[in-house]
Design a protein around this motif. Structure first.
Motif, PDB file in Angstrom:
ATOM      1  N   VAL A 157      26.364  43.502  25.203  1.00 56.50           N
ATOM      2  CA  VAL A 157      26.557  43.221  26.621  1.00 56.50           C
ATOM      3  C   VAL A 157      27.563  44.209  27.201  1.00 56.50           C
ATOM      4  N   GLN A 158      27.611  44.244  28.524  1.00 54.50           N
ATOM      5  CA  GLN A 158      28.598  45.052  29.222  1.00 54.50           C
ATOM      6  C   GLN A 158      29.387  44.162  30.165  1.00 54.50           C
ATOM      7  N   LEU A 159      30.702  44.125  30.001  1.00 55.48           N
ATOM      8  CA  LEU A 159      31.583  43.304  30.827  1.00 55.48           C
ATOM      9  C   LEU A 159      32.330  44.219  31.793  1.00 55.48           C
ATOM     10  N   THR A 160      32.019  44.086  33.082  1.00 58.23           N
ATOM     11  CA  THR A 160      32.647  44.911  34.110  1.00 58.23           C
ATOM     12  C   THR A 160      33.634  44.066  34.893  1.00 58.23           C
ATOM     13  N   CYS A 161      34.894  44.435  34.866  1.00 57.78           N
ATOM     14  CA  CYS A 161      35.945  43.697  35.575  1.00 57.78           C
ATOM     15  C   CYS A 161      35.929  44.080  37.039  1.00 57.78           C
ATOM     16  N   PHE A 162      36.015  43.094  37.933  1.00 57.21           N
ATOM     17  CA  PHE A 162      36.004  43.362  39.361  1.00 57.21           C
ATOM     18  C   PHE A 162      37.319  43.955  39.845  1.00 57.21           C
ATOM     19  N   GLU A 163      38.450  43.513  39.281  1.00 59.24           N
ATOM     20  CA  GLU A 163      39.762  43.965  39.744  1.00 59.24           C
ATOM     21  C   GLU A 163      40.606  44.413  38.545  1.00 59.24           C
ATOM     22  N   PRO A 164      40.303  45.549  37.964  1.00 61.59           N
ATOM     23  CA  PRO A 164      40.987  45.955  36.738  1.00 61.59           C
ATOM     24  C   PRO A 164      42.384  46.505  36.952  1.00 61.59           C
ATOM     25  N   ASP A 165      42.772  46.770  38.196  1.00 65.50           N
ATOM     26  CA  ASP A 165      44.044  47.440  38.438  1.00 65.50           C
ATOM     27  C   ASP A 165      45.223  46.483  38.601  1.00 65.50           C
ATOM     28  N   LEU A 166      44.961  45.182  38.732  1.00 70.78           N
ATOM     29  CA  LEU A 166      46.059  44.241  38.918  1.00 70.78           C
ATOM     30  C   LEU A 166      46.786  44.014  37.606  1.00 70.78           C
ATOM     31  N   GLU A 167      48.068  43.697  37.700  1.00 70.99           N
ATOM     32  CA  GLU A 167      48.880  43.509  36.498  1.00 70.99           C
ATOM     33  C   GLU A 167      48.395  42.291  35.713  1.00 70.99           C
ATOM     34  N   PRO A 168      47.990  42.461  34.471  1.00 67.11           N
ATOM     35  CA  PRO A 168      47.380  41.363  33.714  1.00 67.11           C
ATOM     36  C   PRO A 168      48.364  40.314  33.251  1.00 67.11           C
ATOM     37  N   TRP A 169      49.657  40.594  33.286  1.00 68.73           N
ATOM     38  CA  TRP A 169      50.601  39.619  32.754  1.00 68.73           C
ATOM     39  C   TRP A 169      51.057  38.594  33.800  1.00 68.73           C
ATOM     40  N   ARG A 170      50.523  38.716  35.025  1.00 70.58           N
ATOM     41  CA  ARG A 170      50.895  37.721  36.047  1.00 70.58           C
ATOM     42  C   ARG A 170      50.206  36.402  35.723  1.00 70.58           C
ATOM     43  N   SER A 171      50.997  35.337  35.577  1.00 73.77           N
ATOM     44  CA  SER A 171      50.469  34.066  35.087  1.00 73.77           C
ATOM     45  C   SER A 171      49.472  33.434  36.057  1.00 73.77           C
TER      46      SER A 171
ATOM     47  N   LEU B 168      52.526  44.190  26.739  1.00 73.89           N
ATOM     48  CA  LEU B 168      51.464  45.190  26.754  1.00 73.89           C
ATOM     49  C   LEU B 168      50.667  45.193  25.468  1.00 73.89           C
ATOM     50  N   ARG B 169      51.279  44.867  24.348  1.00 72.75           N
ATOM     51  CA  ARG B 169      50.568  44.846  23.078  1.00 72.75           C
ATOM     52  C   ARG B 169      49.496  43.761  23.081  1.00 72.75           C
ATOM     53  N   ALA B 170      49.819  42.607  23.631  1.00 70.94           N
ATOM     54  CA  ALA B 170      48.838  41.531  23.709  1.00 70.94           C
ATOM     55  C   ALA B 170      47.669  41.921  24.614  1.00 70.94           C
ATOM     56  N   PHE B 171      47.985  42.642  25.679  1.00 73.40           N
ATOM     57  CA  PHE B 171      46.930  43.080  26.580  1.00 73.40           C
ATOM     58  C   PHE B 171      46.012  44.089  25.888  1.00 73.40           C
ATOM     59  N   GLU B 172      46.577  44.964  25.073  1.00 76.90           N
ATOM     60  CA  GLU B 172      45.754  45.912  24.318  1.00 76.90           C
ATOM     61  C   GLU B 172      44.855  45.174  23.325  1.00 76.90           C
ATOM     62  N   ASP B 173      45.388  44.128  22.686  1.00 76.66           N
ATOM     63  CA  ASP B 173      44.573  43.327  21.776  1.00 76.66           C
ATOM     64  C   ASP B 173      43.431  42.635  22.523  1.00 76.66           C
ATOM     65  N   TRP B 174      43.731  42.191  23.737  1.00 78.68           N
ATOM     66  CA  TRP B 174      42.722  41.532  24.573  1.00 78.68           C
ATOM     67  C   TRP B 174      41.585  42.507  24.923  1.00 78.68           C
TER      68      TRP B 174
ATOM     69  N   PHE C 232      43.696  35.059  32.077  1.00 74.98           N
ATOM     70  CA  PHE C 232      44.024  35.865  30.912  1.00 74.98           C
ATOM     71  C   PHE C 232      44.539  34.962  29.786  1.00 74.98           C
ATOM     72  N   PRO C 233      44.402  35.387  28.557  1.00 73.96           N
ATOM     73  CA  PRO C 233      44.935  34.591  27.431  1.00 73.96           C
ATOM     74  C   PRO C 233      46.432  34.338  27.618  1.00 73.96           C
ATOM     75  N   VAL C 234      46.898  33.254  27.039  1.00 74.75           N
ATOM     76  CA  VAL C 234      48.298  32.897  27.199  1.00 74.75           C
ATOM     77  C   VAL C 234      49.213  33.990  26.664  1.00 74.75           C
ATOM     78  N   GLU C 235      48.753  34.725  25.648  1.00 71.93           N
ATOM     79  CA  GLU C 235      49.575  35.798  25.095  1.00 71.93           C
ATOM     80  C   GLU C 235      49.807  36.910  26.117  1.00 71.93           C
ATOM     81  N   CYS C 236      48.841  37.150  26.991  1.00 69.87           N
ATOM     82  CA  CYS C 236      48.950  38.232  27.981  1.00 69.87           C
ATOM     83  C   CYS C 236      49.742  37.816  29.211  1.00 69.87           C
ATOM     84  N   GLN C 237      50.063  36.543  29.329  1.00 69.36           N
ATOM     85  CA  GLN C 237      50.766  36.077  30.511  1.00 69.36           C
ATOM     86  C   GLN C 237      52.291  36.130  30.331  1.00 69.36           C
ATOM     87  N   ARG C 238      52.740  36.497  29.154  1.00 67.54           N
ATOM     88  CA  ARG C 238      54.177  36.710  28.958  1.00 67.54           C
ATOM     89  C   ARG C 238      54.555  38.027  29.614  1.00 67.54           C
TER      90      ARG C 238
END
Length: 497
Positions: A473-487, A454-460, A444-450
């Motif tokens: 294109v269509q981008l399908t995430c394999f594991e969308p339920d995990l917390e995105p801010w985990r570094s 949540l705002r950075a994740f919404e921007d992402w 994830f972008p460095v902004e989302c790892q803080r």
């Protein structure tokens, strides 16, 4: 029609075999007078029923030149297969005991025709389909696709021997074992203990023919392993994997065998401990290893996962490689900048389809070298792994033009590189423009790892949607339920154009 076939009564030969196996002692005693057509169906029932004594005796009296035991274990019906898998080692041990008994004889048994015992599960042969009544073409020798083709039965005289025919016994010249060979403790099957026992007892061992040779974990002592390797038809070996705590001395002792593997296609070396300093001894041992590579004229896949390797000495290896490589993997911090500089101009890397530099510390490397390497392979490269390289956004920006030229790229992995959102957007747009990419893995972008940004994740997420719309294109995430801010978290995308 299918219903009638499923209700067909069992054949007399099958009933006779089942009846014979009810008394194992009688079955063994009857082998000398048993018609050779009855051997395969009886052998199938003996294996499925775990009749190890019968299996051993039938190997000793086998009336065909070829016995594909590995293929039989795989081809058994599901119920019998599940039963047989639990005793796989027992059945293999029984067959090898039969070989041991044959090799111990001073004369060749009259009915014994066995020349090849095939232990490979993936051998392609119709032997069991024919002789167990499941096919309609007679073949008592392996197919060409099995890698162990034999002359036809007519040419080899598979039928009963003539009364005046002389039987000459030459144990190690008659019998060949076909199997992948794995040196490790504990052994994965019964083949290695069988070979080790014969070596320790100073007995002859059959010739060995294998496509894959593995030396894993804690291997055998070198002296025993070398005595076994002397019986391997090394020119037939296609893959070698060494994944153990060898030092450079151990590797140098192995290279005379490696140099004889003239049809080697893939070489994997991992865990080899080499002192980082370039002493005279290290140079001599490394040269002994690398010069053997000039004999491997069919090598296309090279995987190096050195825990410690001679600093800046990889160019000494590559100068001896003759054919262009199809895949190259140099992982686990075994690369220096001078090595990367050499690779970007090396003739062997001009046609790579797969490049894996994961877990290399490229933070302070000049990105121009990687740019040049990607540019040279842009017409062929399909899989690229830069995971864990800790590259900066400046380095990624430098390689983007070359990355965007990789017209055949299907899979791109670069997790473990902490990049800002803007840099990741540039990478995604350059890669996706080629229209061939099918899977992506990134952090994830460095902004989302803080923590809980949540705002950075919404921007992402908004940025990804914009990329999908702009590029179609269509981008399908394999594991969308995990917390995105985990570094430590990386994310897989399945890409659909």
């Amino acid at each position: 029609m299918e219903k009638q076939e499923s209700c067909m009564p069992p054949r007399l030969v099958d009933l006779a075999a089942q009846s014979l196996l009810e008394d194992e002692a009688a079955a063994v005693a009857a082998l000398q007078s048993l018609p050779r057509e009855s051997f395969p169906p009886l052998f199938v029932l003996a294996v499925a029923g775990r009749r190890c004594r019968t299996v051993q005796a039938m190997v000793e009296a086998w009336p065909f030149p070829y016995l594909p035991l590995g293929a039989l274990l795989k081809a058994l019906p599901l119920g019998a297969l599940l039963k047989a898998l639990g005793c796989h080692k027992d059945i293999l041990k029984a067959a090898l005991n039969g070989i041991d008994a044959l090799l111990a004889r001073d004369f060749r048994p009259t009915r014994w025709k066995l020349q090849v015992l095939d232990l490979r599960s993936d051998a392609e042969t119709n032997f069991w389909h024919v002789w167990a009544g499941l096919g309609d073409r007679v073949s008592a020798s392996p197919s060409r696709e099995s890698g162990a083709a034999q002359p036809s039965p007519e040419k080899r005289g598979v039928g009963p021997s003539s009364p005046g025919e002389k039987q000459q016994f030459a144990s190690t010249e008659v019998l060949v074992l076909l199997s992948d060979l794995c040196f490790m403790k504990p052994p994965v099957d019964a083949l290695l203990p069988f070979l080790v026992k014969r070596v320790k007892q100073n007995k002859l061992i059959p010739r060995l023919r294998c496509r894959k040779l593995e030396i894993l974990d804690e291997p055998l002592e070198n002296s025993i392993m070398h005595m076994i390797l002397e019986k391997v038809e090394l020119a037939r070996v296609e893959q070698v994997e060494v994944n153990c705590k060898w030092n450079l001395v151990d590797l140098a002792l192995f290279v005379p065998f490696l140099g004889q593997m003239i049809h080697l296609n893939r070489l994997f070396l991992s865990g080899i401990q080499v002192h980082a300093s370039i002493s005279r001894k290290v140079k001599r041992l490394w040269a002994k290893f690398t010069t053997q590579l000039s004999k491997l004229q069919q090598l296309q896949h090279l995987d190096l996962d050195f825990m410690r390797s001679p600093a800046g000495r990889l160019h000494k290896m590559f100068k001896y490689l003759l054919p262009p490589l199809e895949s190259l993997s140099i992982t686990n911090r075994g690369l220096m900048e001078c090595d990367l500089k050499y690779l970007c101009t090396c003739p062997n890397t001009s046609q790579l389809r797969r490049l894996d530099l994961s877990d290399q510390q490229l933070t302070y490397f000049n990105p121009h070298y990687l740019h040049t390497l990607l540019e040279r392979t842009s017409a062929t490269l399909e899989h690229l792994n830069l995971g864990g390289c800790k590259m900066t956004d400046f380095q990624f920006t430098t390689i983007l033009p070359a990355l965007g030229q990789c017209s055949q790229l299907h899979c791109f992995r670069f997790p473990g590189n902490t990049l800002p959102m803007a840099a990741l957007e540039n990478v995604l747009r350059h890669v996706l423009l080629q229209r061939k990419i099918r899977s992506l893995e990134m952090s994830f972008p460095v902004e989302c790892q803080r923590i809980r940004n949540l705002r950075a994740f919404e921007d992402w997420q908004d940025m990804l949607i914009m990329i999908e719309v702009d590029l179609g294109v269509q981008l399908t995430c394999f594991e969308p339920d995990l917390e995105p801010w985990r570094s430590c978290y990386s994310i897989w995308f399945d890409v659909q154009m």
